[in-house]
Design an enzyme around this catalytic site. Structure first.
Site, PDB file in Angstrom:
ATOM      1  N   LEU A 151      -2.863   1.258  -9.013  1.00 28.43           N
ATOM      2  CA  LEU A 151      -4.147   1.598  -9.639  1.00 28.43           C
ATOM      3  C   LEU A 151      -4.101   2.955 -10.334  1.00 28.43           C
ATOM      4  CD1 LEU A 151      -6.596   0.415  -6.818  1.00 28.43           C
ATOM      5  CD2 LEU A 151      -5.727  -0.884  -8.768  1.00 28.43           C
TER       6      LEU A 151
ATOM      7  N   PHE B  22      -2.709  10.810   9.089  1.00 30.05           N
ATOM      8  CA  PHE B  22      -1.462  10.048   9.262  1.00 30.05           C
ATOM      9  C   PHE B  22      -1.520   9.094  10.435  1.00 30.05           C
ATOM     10  CE2 PHE B  22      -0.416  14.423   7.803  1.00 30.05           C
ATOM     11  CZ  PHE B  22      -0.274  14.121   6.463  1.00 30.05           C
TER      12      PHE B  22
ATOM     13  N   ARG C  22       0.115  -4.133  -7.804  1.00 34.31           N
ATOM     14  CA  ARG C  22      -0.545  -3.404  -8.888  1.00 34.31           C
ATOM     15  C   ARG C  22      -0.773  -1.955  -8.458  1.00 34.31           C
ATOM     16  NH1 ARG C  22      -6.527  -4.596 -10.828  1.00 34.31           N
ATOM     17  NH2 ARG C  22      -6.633  -3.421 -12.766  1.00 34.31           N
TER      18      ARG C  22
ATOM     19  N   LYS D 168      -0.780  -3.943  -3.061  1.00 34.62           N
ATOM     20  CA  LYS D 168      -0.106  -4.295  -1.806  1.00 34.62           C
ATOM     21  C   LYS D 168      -0.120  -3.160  -0.785  1.00 34.62           C
ATOM     22  CE  LYS D 168       3.861  -6.384  -3.366  1.00 34.62           C
ATOM     23  NZ  LYS D 168       4.973  -7.378  -3.228  1.00 34.62           N
TER      24      LYS D 168
ATOM     25  N   GLU E 257       2.097   3.734   3.606  1.00 35.83           N
ATOM     26  CA  GLU E 257       3.118   3.837   4.651  1.00 35.83           C
ATOM     27  C   GLU E 257       4.462   3.268   4.223  1.00 35.83           C
ATOM     28  OE1 GLU E 257       0.657   3.310   8.655  1.00 35.83           O
ATOM     29  OE2 GLU E 257       0.338   1.681   7.274  1.00 35.83           O
TER      30      GLU E 257
HETATM   31 MO1  MOS Z   1      -1.817   4.729   9.469  1.00 39.19          MO
HETATM   32  S1  MOS Z   1      -0.708   5.055  11.183  1.00 39.19           S
HETATM   33  O1  MOS Z   1      -2.280   3.104   9.684  1.00 39.19           O
HETATM   34  O2  MOS Z   1      -3.063   5.866   9.438  1.00 39.19           O
END
Ligand code: MOS
Length: 770
Positions: free
Chosen positions: A652, A241, A650, A721, A725
């Protein structure tokens, strides 16, 4: 399906190719690596927050059974710092200072000593015998401390459009509020580990990282060796993360321990160390002022942020980054200041900056909708940026309006009574809230290499990582389509710096970067086969061109004459080749290369990027809809239902992409309601375990519905895109807006605790800092 019809794997929901390995316990994470003669290192952390090491007593530790070395700043070899210009070839910014180079203590938990022993238990026992005394300074623990200094970062310059002050003063309606977000810690389940082994001047490192080439380059600088002599391996990562984006001091220390003891060394961080030495999302205080006309047209937005930064660190933190182009609005100003504090080195945590910035902006937009008596969706639609608000260019793709429309319909938004505290379900106050999410477009450079072998199998690889989102799976799918090789016969490799250079898996940019690289490399590989047979009398494909062929079933046929077919294996055999291998790289967004093709049903369709300067490169968009239920007596908050409509370009693999969105929502729920890294008034961390630092678990993540809308983005052949996050942006605001709708209480301070909802605790905004 007719016999000649090729079918794309990309776009279908597929299980993870590495799923079985993982659930069988057969995936080797860095923590699992063992080597002959392995020694174990453990770290001792500072118990003070700021000051100098006065004395380190190591005698007892050195005499302790099994101990091979005790290393501190007093006996550590010099490690070179990676200068700010070493950006690992990718814009991820400067790295933390090397450890053990002075007696200065800049934060609680800073590594001050390392014990290397035959076993981890012996190392731990010896570490407990080390006595450190400190000369303490008064730590900087408030933004308002006159001794602290603000940092303006080059990546978040001041932004001004129009005249915000005048427009605010002239506006019919104003919202002017302060929002705070807490310090959050990434907390991947997998403990970070480094195993380092030297062989003369060459170094092999197994390391929990999101960026093998970054670790390679940083180690090479630290030890003054050739990067080609360092190999970093990380086939599997147990979550990160963002915690694995920087090269943290313990990685250098593991290599140092191996150098000093001339043994391979394993260093595993403890959960408590995961809180103090792998970065975190720093706390913020943000002031948002919005001016609008009575009918809801935005006239001015001002977004001013302050966030924490460590005493000697630099960090790109994009808190106000999205604000200037979030809405059509003639007057916009943003300021993002970082304030030096005596805190553990911050890092990046899922949607760094944008998660926090979107909480403030999207809460303020909701407050404006309440002040105007306009539905929050209607207000957002009215102020939708149909073109880029600054340049006036059309977006490369933007389905945000569809996100609002389809999300609202799926959620059942029309059933909402706009009056706060008007909807109930027995004792539960019911609230509906929504918010906009958005993430910047980001695609760093990436290389890949692809082979087809005489047995008909394909092997494609790149030095990237898969921290969980699924690159192993989607890249295997992509290669299968581009090469026309059945997916079972395609292997995708990653997690090795000996493979072609890849960027960090971060910024939601890897699928685009790696995908376009794999795409271009596989197209080049097929082209190499076409070149091989184009004047090959023995091939039914003689005279073929890339534009006239279809790849399928492990070979190539003439599109208009499917009987003219030959397998790759047959071509290689006739040419007496074991394999054909091609290295390639992605073209930057908006650029066309000879390998830029769109591959559809085995056919190669020339791709041309939009002409330079004709489009604004759009990132992903989302509209989140949340139902909360708040117990009217107890103040407990449940996120009962979430609908997120997502424009990720798109998609995947809808299965793994959906998992990414659910993950972002889960972390958004944690950020909104639960997660808070707490320090005491001396700056020592109080929350250093998963018992004290509360993350969203299954019981907190209930009915989640994900809708994908939108089209492939035309800026790259791949059309993605980035979704890693996206879902956490706007999520905390959607929850806060729903809590306001349920209770009539506006909480501007995260996390939204029971105490804040019941009014028993002053919101942080009144006294925002520790
Ligand atoms: Mo993320 S904070 O770009 O792993």
């Amino acid at each position: 399906m007719s016999a000649t019809e090729a079918v794309d794997v990309v776009g279908t929901a597929r299980d993870r190719v590495d799923g079985r390995l993982k659930v069988m316990g057969s995936a080797t994470y860095p923590i699992d690596v063992t080597l002959p003669g392995l020694a174990h290192a453990v770290l001792v952390g500072s118990t003070v927050t700021s000051g100098r090491i006065r004395r380190i007593g190591v005698d007892a530790a050195e005499r302790s059974p099994g101990v091979l070395a005790v290393i501190t700043y007093l006996n550590a070899p010099a490690l070179a710092h990676a200068s700010a210009t070493l950006r690992m070839g990718d814009p991820i910014g400067p790295q933390p200072l090397p450890p053990f180079q002075s007696d200065a203590v800049l934060h609680y938990g800073q590594h001050v000593a390392m014990v290397v022993a035959e076993t981890r238990e012996q190392a731990n026992a010896a570490a407990a015998l080390i006595e450190v005394t400190y000369a303490r300074d008064t730590p900087l623990l408030s933004f308002d401390d006159p001794r602290t200094s603000p940092v303006f970062h080059p990546w978040t310059p001041d932004y001004d459009r129009g005249n915000v002050r005048e427009a605010l003063a002239a506006a019919d309606v104003q919202v002017n509020e302060t929002y705070t977000t807490a310090e959050n810690t990434n907390n991947p389940i997998g403990l970070f580990a480094t195993v380092a082994a030297w062989d003369g001047e060459t170094l092999t490192v197994h390391d929990t990282t999101q960026h093998p080439h970054g670790v390679r380059d940083r180690l090479a600088v630290a030890f003054g060796i050739d990067p080609a002599g360092v190999r970093v391996l990380v086939p599997f990562v147990g979550g990160a993360f963002g915690a694995g984006l920087r090269v943290w001091p313990h990685v250098l220390l593991a290599a140092l321990a191996a150098q000093v003891t001339k043994r391979p060394v394993k260093l595993v961080l403890t959960r408590a160390q995961m809180f103090t030495t792998l970065g975190h999302r720093p706390n913020t205080i943000q002031q948002v002022s919005i001016g609008a006309s009575r009918d809801g047209q935005l006239a001015a937005i001002e977004h001013v942020s302050r966030s924490s930064i460590g005493m000697a660190d630099e960090l790109i933190n994009l808190i106000t980054y999205g604000t200037p182009h979030a809405y059509v609005c003639p007057n916009v100003s943003t300021r993002a200041t970082q304030v030096r504090q005596s805190i553990p080195i911050p890092g990046w945590m899922r949607a760094p900056g944008e998660a926090e910035g979107s909480f403030a902006l999207e809460s303020a937009i909701d407050e404006l909708s309440c002040a105007l008596g306009i539905d929050p969706i209607a207000l957002r639609v009215k102020n939708h940026a149909h073109v880029h608000p600054e340049t006036g260019l059309p977006w490369s793709s933007n389905a945000l309006l569809d996100c609002y429309r389809q999300g609202a319909e799926r959620f059942g938004w029309p059933a909402r009574n706009p009056e706060p505290r008007s909807m109930r379900n027995g004792r539960q106050l019911v609230g509906y809230g929504m918010a906009r999410g958005a993430l910047l477009a980001y695609q760093p450079p990436c290389k890949a290499i692809a082979s087809i072998r005489r047995d008909g199998t394909a092997f494609v690889r790149s030095g990237a990582t898969d921290i969980g989102p699924g690159p192993y799976t989607v890249m295997t799918m992509l290669a299968a389509d581009c090469l026309g090789v059945p997916i079972e016969r395609v292997q995708f490799g990653l997690g090795d710096s000996a493979m072609p250079r890849a960027p960090q898996e971060g910024g939601s940019g890897l699928t685009g970067a790696l995908g376009n690289a794999v795409h271009a490399t596989c197209v080049s590989l097929v082209r190499a086969f076409v070149n091989l047979v184009s004047d090959d009398e023995g091939s039914p494909l003689k005279g073929c061109r890339l534009e006239g062929i279809t790849v399928r079933n492990g070979g190539i046929h003439i599109t208009d004459d499917p009987a003219r077919f030959e397998t790759y294996a047959s071509i290689l055999t006739r040419h007496d080749l074991d394999e054909l291998t091609i290295e390639g790289e992605s073209a930057p967004p908006g650029e066309t290369s000879s390998a830029s093709m769109i591959v559809q049903a085995g056919r190669f369709i020339p791709y041309t990027a939009p002409s330079t300067g004709s489009r604004a490169h759009a990132g992903g968009y989302a509209a989140h809809f949340v139902e909360v239920q708040v117990d009217s007596d107890l103040g407990t908050i449940r996120v009962a239902r979430v609908v997120s409509a997502v424009d990720g370009g798109r998609i995947l693999n809808p299965k793994t992409a959906r998992s990414q969105i659910i993950g972002g929502i889960a972390m958004g729920i944690g950020m909104a309601l639960l997660e808070e890294t707490v320090s005491d008034r001396t700056g020592r961390l109080v929350t250093t375990s998963l018992a004290e630092y509360v993350v969203a678990v299954n019981a907190d993540v209930r009915d989640v519905d994900v809708l994908f809308v939108g089209q492939p983005d035309p800026m790259t052949p791949l059309g993605t895109k980035g979704v890693g996050e996206l879902a956490i942006t706007g999520m905390a605001a959607a929850i806060a807006n729903a809590v306001y709708h349920a209770t009539g209480t506006r909480i501007r301070s995260l996390p939204i605790s029971i105490e804040k909802v019941l009014g028993h605790e002053r919101p942080h905004s009144a006294e925002p800092f520790r």
